[in-house]
Motif scaffolding. Sequence first.
Motif, mmCIF file in Angstrom:
data_model
loop_
_atom_site.group_PDB
_atom_site.id
_atom_site.type_symbol
_atom_site.label_atom_id
_atom_site.label_comp_id
_atom_site.label_asym_id
_atom_site.label_seq_id
_atom_site.Cartn_x
_atom_site.Cartn_y
_atom_site.Cartn_z
ATOM 1 N N LEU A 12 0.849 -1.206 0.000
ATOM 2 C CA LEU A 12 0.000 0.000 0.000
ATOM 3 C C LEU A 12 0.879 1.249 0.000
ATOM 4 C CD1 LEU A 12 -2.783 1.428 0.296
ATOM 5 C CD2 LEU A 12 -2.550 1.143 2.767
ATOM 6 N N MET A 13 1.900 1.242 0.851
ATOM 7 C CA MET A 13 2.782 2.420 0.965
ATOM 8 C C MET A 13 3.483 2.667 -0.366
ATOM 9 S SD MET A 13 5.514 3.389 3.845
ATOM 10 C CE MET A 13 6.740 2.150 3.470
ATOM 11 N N LYS A 14 3.943 1.604 -1.013
ATOM 12 C CA LYS A 14 4.657 1.761 -2.292
ATOM 13 C C LYS A 14 3.720 2.393 -3.326
ATOM 14 C CE LYS A 14 7.535 -0.694 -5.695
ATOM 15 N NZ LYS A 14 7.463 0.588 -6.420
ATOM 16 N N LEU A 15 2.460 1.939 -3.347
ATOM 17 C CA LEU A 15 1.462 2.479 -4.295
ATOM 18 C C LEU A 15 1.298 3.981 -4.095
ATOM 19 C CD1 LEU A 15 -1.578 -0.034 -4.430
ATOM 20 C CD2 LEU A 15 -0.320 0.947 -6.349
ATOM 21 N N ILE A 16 1.125 4.356 -2.836
ATOM 22 C CA ILE A 16 0.843 5.772 -2.524
ATOM 23 C C ILE A 16 2.069 6.647 -2.790
ATOM 24 C CG2 ILE A 16 0.187 7.384 -0.670
ATOM 25 C CD1 ILE A 16 -2.106 5.610 -1.527
ATOM 26 N N VAL A 17 3.250 6.185 -2.368
ATOM 27 C CA VAL A 17 4.475 6.978 -2.559
ATOM 28 C C VAL A 17 4.812 7.101 -4.042
ATOM 29 C CG1 VAL A 17 6.961 7.073 -2.088
ATOM 30 C CG2 VAL A 17 5.370 6.478 -0.268
ATOM 31 N N GLY A 82 -13.799 18.730 -1.499
ATOM 32 C CA GLY A 82 -13.665 19.003 -0.066
ATOM 33 C C GLY A 82 -12.231 19.029 0.417
ATOM 34 N N SER A 83 -11.333 18.382 -0.327
ATOM 35 C CA SER A 83 -9.942 18.272 0.167
ATOM 36 C C SER A 83 -8.936 19.057 -0.660
ATOM 37 C CB SER A 83 -9.518 16.797 0.164
ATOM 38 O OG SER A 83 -9.482 16.313 -1.177
ATOM 39 N N ALA A 84 -9.366 19.615 -1.799
ATOM 40 C CA ALA A 84 -8.412 20.252 -2.728
ATOM 41 C C ALA A 84 -7.552 21.321 -2.055
ATOM 42 C CB ALA A 84 -9.163 20.846 -3.917
ATOM 43 N N VAL A 85 -8.187 22.228 -1.324
ATOM 44 C CA VAL A 85 -7.427 23.315 -0.694
ATOM 45 C C VAL A 85 -6.442 22.752 0.326
ATOM 46 C CG1 VAL A 85 -7.581 25.341 0.819
ATOM 47 C CG2 VAL A 85 -9.175 25.098 -1.101
ATOM 48 N N GLU A 86 -6.905 21.827 1.152
ATOM 49 C CA GLU A 86 -6.022 21.238 2.179
ATOM 50 C C GLU A 86 -4.859 20.497 1.532
ATOM 51 O OE1 GLU A 86 -9.786 20.412 5.203
ATOM 52 O OE2 GLU A 86 -8.201 18.913 5.036
ATOM 53 N N ALA A 87 -5.137 19.744 0.464
ATOM 54 C CA ALA A 87 -4.067 18.995 -0.211
ATOM 55 C C ALA A 87 -3.055 19.956 -0.828
ATOM 56 C CB ALA A 87 -4.672 18.091 -1.280
ATOM 57 N N LEU A 135 8.174 19.791 11.247
ATOM 58 C CA LEU A 135 7.949 18.349 11.425
ATOM 59 C C LEU A 135 8.977 17.529 10.659
ATOM 60 C CD1 LEU A 135 4.053 18.125 11.179
ATOM 61 C CD2 LEU A 135 5.444 17.553 13.170
ATOM 62 N N HIS A 136 9.604 18.142 9.654
ATOM 63 C CA HIS A 136 10.581 17.408 8.815
ATOM 64 C C HIS A 136 9.990 16.073 8.380
ATOM 65 C CE1 HIS A 136 13.424 20.465 9.887
ATOM 66 N NE2 HIS A 136 13.225 20.223 11.176
ATOM 67 N N MET A 137 8.824 16.139 7.736
ATOM 68 C CA MET A 137 8.133 14.908 7.320
ATOM 69 C C MET A 137 8.931 14.179 6.242
ATOM 70 S SD MET A 137 4.327 16.481 7.111
ATOM 71 C CE MET A 137 3.677 15.194 6.175
ATOM 72 N N SER A 138 8.877 12.823 6.328
ATOM 73 C CA SER A 138 9.502 12.031 5.258
ATOM 74 C C SER A 138 8.556 12.066 4.058
ATOM 75 C CB SER A 138 9.674 10.577 5.720
ATOM 76 O OG SER A 138 8.389 9.992 5.919
ATOM 77 N N LEU A 139 9.064 11.630 2.915
ATOM 78 C CA LEU A 139 8.244 11.613 1.698
ATOM 79 C C LEU A 139 7.046 10.682 1.893
ATOM 80 C CD1 LEU A 139 8.598 12.831 -1.239
ATOM 81 C CD2 LEU A 139 9.062 10.460 -1.888
ATOM 82 N N GLU A 140 7.272 9.520 2.553
ATOM 83 C CA GLU A 140 6.180 8.565 2.806
ATOM 84 C C GLU A 140 5.098 9.228 3.663
ATOM 85 O OE1 GLU A 140 9.361 7.906 3.541
ATOM 86 O OE2 GLU A 140 9.980 6.148 2.390
ATOM 87 N N GLU A 141 5.532 9.973 4.682
ATOM 88 C CA GLU A 141 4.565 10.618 5.578
ATOM 89 C C GLU A 141 3.768 11.679 4.813
ATOM 90 O OE1 GLU A 141 7.306 9.919 9.572
ATOM 91 O OE2 GLU A 141 7.360 11.830 8.486
ATOM 92 N N GLN A 142 4.465 12.433 3.941
ATOM 93 C CA GLN A 142 3.783 13.469 3.153
ATOM 94 C C GLN A 142 2.725 12.828 2.259
ATOM 95 O OE1 GLN A 142 6.616 15.831 0.852
ATOM 96 N NE2 GLN A 142 8.040 15.785 2.570
ATOM 97 N N ALA A 143 3.115 11.751 1.579
ATOM 98 C CA ALA A 143 2.193 11.080 0.639
ATOM 99 C C ALA A 143 0.997 10.491 1.385
ATOM 100 C CB ALA A 143 2.945 9.986 -0.107
ATOM 101 N N LEU A 144 1.258 9.817 2.502
ATOM 102 C CA LEU A 144 0.161 9.191 3.260
ATOM 103 C C LEU A 144 -0.745 10.236 3.900
ATOM 104 C CD1 LEU A 144 1.964 6.141 4.892
ATOM 105 C CD2 LEU A 144 -0.061 6.042 3.441
ATOM 106 N N LEU A 145 -0.146 11.317 4.400
ATOM 107 C CA LEU A 145 -0.960 12.371 5.037
ATOM 108 C C LEU A 145 -1.886 13.002 3.996
ATOM 109 C CD1 LEU A 145 -1.320 13.626 7.864
ATOM 110 C CD2 LEU A 145 0.163 15.490 7.109
#
Length: 232
Positions: A12-17, A82-87, A135-145
């Motif tokens: 799942l993570m690979k798909l999203i990233v 509903g999510s465009a602005v937040e994304a 937060l220095h988010m990782s790329l995985e965290e950015q994609a999943l968030l």
Amino acid sequence: EKVEITKEQEALMKLIVDAYNKHQIPQDVTKKLLQEQYSTEENFILLTEIATSQVQVLVEFTKNIPGFLSLDHEDQIALLKGSAVEAMFLRSAQVFSRKMPIGHTEVLEERIRKSGISEEFITPLFNFYKSVGELHMSLEEQALLTAVTILTPDRPYVKDQQTVELLQEPMVDLLKKLCVLQHPQEPQYFARLLGRLTELRTLNHYHAEMLTSWRVNDHKFTPLLCEIWDVQ
Ligand SMILES: CC(C)c1onc(-c2c(Cl)cccc2Cl)c1COc1ccc(-c2ccc3[nH]c(C(=O)O)cc3c2)cc1
């Protein structure tokens, strides 16, 4: 006990990233940040072009989220609107936090500050960018968030919230595990991430006001932005 990512979660993570990496604003668009004139009008026009390109990228990324295309079509639209602005806040925040590409950070900040947005919205906007940067988010965290944000069940006009919740849950569980594994010294890191999602909701409100004040000053948006933001 030991936190482990299962094989399915790995997939799942690979798909999203991969989707997050694949769908980016084209270089010829973002490179304009360094080229165009610096006037309020030019900045607004450039930011409008970038936002339009970002929405197109966002739609492609969303289509890669497992299960999204199986949702009721009207719910798919409701989730995107509903999510465009937040994304887009999340995505543009990465530019400030990643300090990449070199040079775009400063010019993007300059153009946003001088695009006709009133001071009362500039402050919360850049406070958010600062809090995400810290937060220095990782790329995985950015994609999943981003995926978690898109799959928020309680957006306006979503009919089958239950099914959206079923899609969001595995993303949240995976993100939680990732935070524990990638930030072992910070047990409250996941909670801080979710806190950013709460802050994003308040930015939606500010953004609606930003749109109104731009429109009052007769600023034009593109057809895609008019559709996703229900303006004009
Ligand atoms: C319609 C325009 C004026 C607009 O209205 N609200 C916002 C608006 C605003 Cl200011 C703030 C936050 C959200 C919105 Cl939605 C905007 C401009 O929106 C964006 C600004 C920048 C980016 C963005 C995203 C990724 C990027 N990568 C790079 C790169 O150099 O690689 C540059 C870049 C820019 C996306 C949307």
